[in-house]
Design a protein around this motif. Structure first.
Motif, PDB file in Angstrom:
ATOM      1  N   GLY A 114      76.556  17.655  66.292  1.00 23.60           N
ATOM      2  CA  GLY A 114      75.966  16.183  65.907  1.00 23.60           C
ATOM      3  C   GLY A 114      75.409  16.044  64.743  1.00 23.60           C
ATOM      4  N   GLN A 115      74.411  16.919  64.535  1.00 23.48           N
ATOM      5  CA  GLN A 115      73.681  16.979  63.070  1.00 23.48           C
ATOM      6  C   GLN A 115      74.382  17.097  62.057  1.00 23.48           C
ATOM      7  OE1 GLN A 115      70.594  16.279  62.785  1.00 23.48           O
ATOM      8  NE2 GLN A 115      70.663  16.363  60.532  1.00 23.48           N
ATOM      9  N   ALA A 116      75.432  17.992  62.258  1.00 24.60           N
ATOM     10  CA  ALA A 116      76.466  18.089  61.023  1.00 24.60           C
ATOM     11  C   ALA A 116      77.257  16.881  60.748  1.00 24.60           C
ATOM     12  CB  ALA A 116      77.305  19.704  61.426  1.00 24.60           C
ATOM     13  N   LEU A 117      77.624  16.353  61.919  1.00 29.22           N
ATOM     14  CA  LEU A 117      78.518  15.252  61.800  1.00 29.22           C
ATOM     15  C   LEU A 117      77.913  14.046  61.108  1.00 29.22           C
ATOM     16  CD1 LEU A 117      80.610  15.151  64.854  1.00 29.22           C
ATOM     17  CD2 LEU A 117      81.470  15.585  62.701  1.00 29.22           C
ATOM     18  N   VAL A 118      76.453  13.925  61.431  1.00 25.62           N
ATOM     19  CA  VAL A 118      75.626  12.986  60.914  1.00 25.62           C
ATOM     20  C   VAL A 118      75.571  12.999  59.324  1.00 25.62           C
ATOM     21  CG1 VAL A 118      73.362  12.073  60.787  1.00 25.62           C
ATOM     22  CG2 VAL A 118      74.337  12.270  62.909  1.00 25.62           C
ATOM     23  N   GLU A 119      75.357  14.448  58.904  1.00 25.96           N
ATOM     24  CA  GLU A 119      75.275  14.909  57.466  1.00 25.96           C
ATOM     25  C   GLU A 119      76.406  14.455  56.749  1.00 25.96           C
ATOM     26  OE1 GLU A 119      73.630  18.905  57.593  1.00 25.96           O
ATOM     27  OE2 GLU A 119      71.839  18.405  58.497  1.00 25.96           O
ATOM     28  N   SER A 120      77.669  14.520  57.729  1.00 28.05           N
ATOM     29  CA  SER A 120      78.916  14.239  56.951  1.00 28.05           C
ATOM     30  C   SER A 120      79.365  12.683  57.047  1.00 28.05           C
ATOM     31  CB  SER A 120      80.126  15.035  57.571  1.00 28.05           C
ATOM     32  OG  SER A 120      79.681  16.438  57.444  1.00 28.05           O
ATOM     33  N   GLY A 121      78.511  11.807  57.578  1.00 28.13           N
ATOM     34  CA  GLY A 121      78.706  10.263  57.450  1.00 28.13           C
ATOM     35  C   GLY A 121      78.820   9.567  58.838  1.00 28.13           C
ATOM     36  N   TYR A 122      78.541  10.332  59.852  1.00 25.54           N
ATOM     37  CA  TYR A 122      78.900   9.954  61.335  1.00 25.54           C
ATOM     38  C   TYR A 122      77.634   8.929  61.299  1.00 25.54           C
ATOM     39  CZ  TYR A 122      80.491   9.334  66.017  1.00 25.54           C
ATOM     40  OH  TYR A 122      80.992   8.870  67.098  1.00 25.54           O
ATOM     41  N   PRO A 123      77.723   7.624  61.778  1.00 26.16           N
ATOM     42  CA  PRO A 123      76.464   6.898  62.017  1.00 26.16           C
ATOM     43  C   PRO A 123      75.271   7.563  62.995  1.00 26.16           C
ATOM     44  CG  PRO A 123      78.549   5.502  62.332  1.00 26.16           C
ATOM     45  CD  PRO A 123      78.916   7.018  62.622  1.00 26.16           C
ATOM     46  N   GLY A 163      86.804  18.439  49.553  1.00 25.58           N
ATOM     47  CA  GLY A 163      86.560  19.547  48.469  1.00 25.58           C
ATOM     48  C   GLY A 163      85.385  20.103  48.642  1.00 25.58           C
ATOM     49  N   SER A 164      84.370  19.727  49.545  1.00 23.94           N
ATOM     50  CA  SER A 164      82.817  20.434  49.533  1.00 23.94           C
ATOM     51  C   SER A 164      83.017  21.736  50.449  1.00 23.94           C
ATOM     52  CB  SER A 164      81.981  19.672  50.150  1.00 23.94           C
ATOM     53  OG  SER A 164      82.272  18.972  51.231  1.00 23.94           O
ATOM     54  N   PRO A 165      82.208  22.582  50.003  1.00 22.54           N
ATOM     55  CA  PRO A 165      82.019  23.883  51.028  1.00 22.54           C
ATOM     56  C   PRO A 165      81.986  23.559  52.329  1.00 22.54           C
ATOM     57  CG  PRO A 165      80.665  24.096  48.931  1.00 22.54           C
ATOM     58  CD  PRO A 165      81.053  22.615  49.065  1.00 22.54           C
TER      59      PRO A 165
END
Length: 278
Positions: A114-123, A163-165
């Motif tokens: 969940g935290q990783a998805l938030v950092e990737s743009g999830y509301p 294209g990000s790591p």
């Protein structure tokens, strides 16, 4: 009118009334109870609709290559009450962010994912403690209509976009979804077979198992059949096969392995775009 004459008068009247009543009853049927519905979009993407109409999406890569109606399906999907994501790979996160922004559906996942998805743009407002958990835990959702237990998986989990790591996205998993007045469904996510699957039916009988069979990146037909033998569901539906050339496992090979290993669960092969009642 004496008593005997009254009985003679009453008899045909009563008989007529009974006949009328029987006719009414024969023509009337009780409303059919609502059933849980399952729709397959291809790969590992499913839509689960509860008897009360709640919509739960699991690994919603709706626009995957084997779904010819993917863009239309995504455009017309106007309701989602929960979005469940097993791990961070693109073919499982899929269209989750787009759907979340459109429907305000909360994310159900492990806390790390969940935290990783938030950092990737999830509301961020849709990823709260109410819908986050971890392996061994279970949460009640939608006014206790649905319970979701977090099941481990043997796989990997990263998020890579634009294209990000690649970013670590917690440990991969599966879900055990129990619907009130409905089935208990085990979605394996991406995994190999592991012996602890045999513990799942000790805690809750599994009605339906959604099992990955593609091989190469997950268990193939032989190992998937062994997994079904551990879980002992009433029915099993294969998933995560045929989307890419590398996913060589087939339902036919899976059926043969189930027979060879004498697994008693009934195999049901869904077509992409098909909806079944459970």
């Amino acid at each position: 009118m004496n008593f005997k004459r009254f009985l003679k008068w009453l008899a045909p009247v009563s008989l007529t009334a009974i006949l009328i009543l029987c006719t009414i009853v024969q023509g009337w049927s009780a409303p059919t109870a609502a059933q849980t519905q399952l729709h397959w979009y291809g790969q590992s993407a499913f839509k689960l609709t509860t008897p009360t109409g709640k919509v739960i999406l699991i690994d919603p890569w709706i626009t995957n290559p084997v779904n010819p109606n993917g863009k239309t399906d995504l455009a017309t999907l106007n309701r989602a009450d929960l979005i469940l994501v097993t791990h961070g790979h693109f073919d499982h996160v899929g269209d989750a962010m787009t759907i979340a922004k459109k429907t305000n559906a909360p994310l159900v996942s492990t806390a790390d994912l969940g935290q990783a998805l938030v950092e990737s743009g999830y509301p961020k407002n849709l990823v709260t403690l109410d819908t986050q958990g971890n392996f061994g835990g279970e949460i009640s959702l939608l006014n206790n209509e649905v319970k979701v237990a977090f099941i481990p998986a043997i796989h990997s989990s990263v998020i890579a976009s634009d294209g990000s790591p690649a970013k670590y996205a917690g440990n991969p998993g599966g879900f055990l979804v129990t619907v009130q007045n409905g089935p208990t469904i085990y979605h394996t996510g991406d995994t190999d077979v592991f012996a602890d699957m045999a513990l799942i039916p000790r805690f809750r009988k599994v009605t339906l198992m959604l099992a990955c069979i593609g091989d190469r990146f997950t268990m193939g037909p032989q190992r998937a059949a062994t997994a079904v033998g551990y879980v002992k569901p009433d029915r099993v539906i294969p998933m995560h096969f045929g989307t890419f050339p590398a996913l060589t496992g087939t339902p036919a090979a899976f059926a043969a392995e189930l027979k060879q290993q004498r697994v008693g669960s009934r195999l049901q092969v869904m077509k992409v775009g098909e909806t079944i009642r459970l």
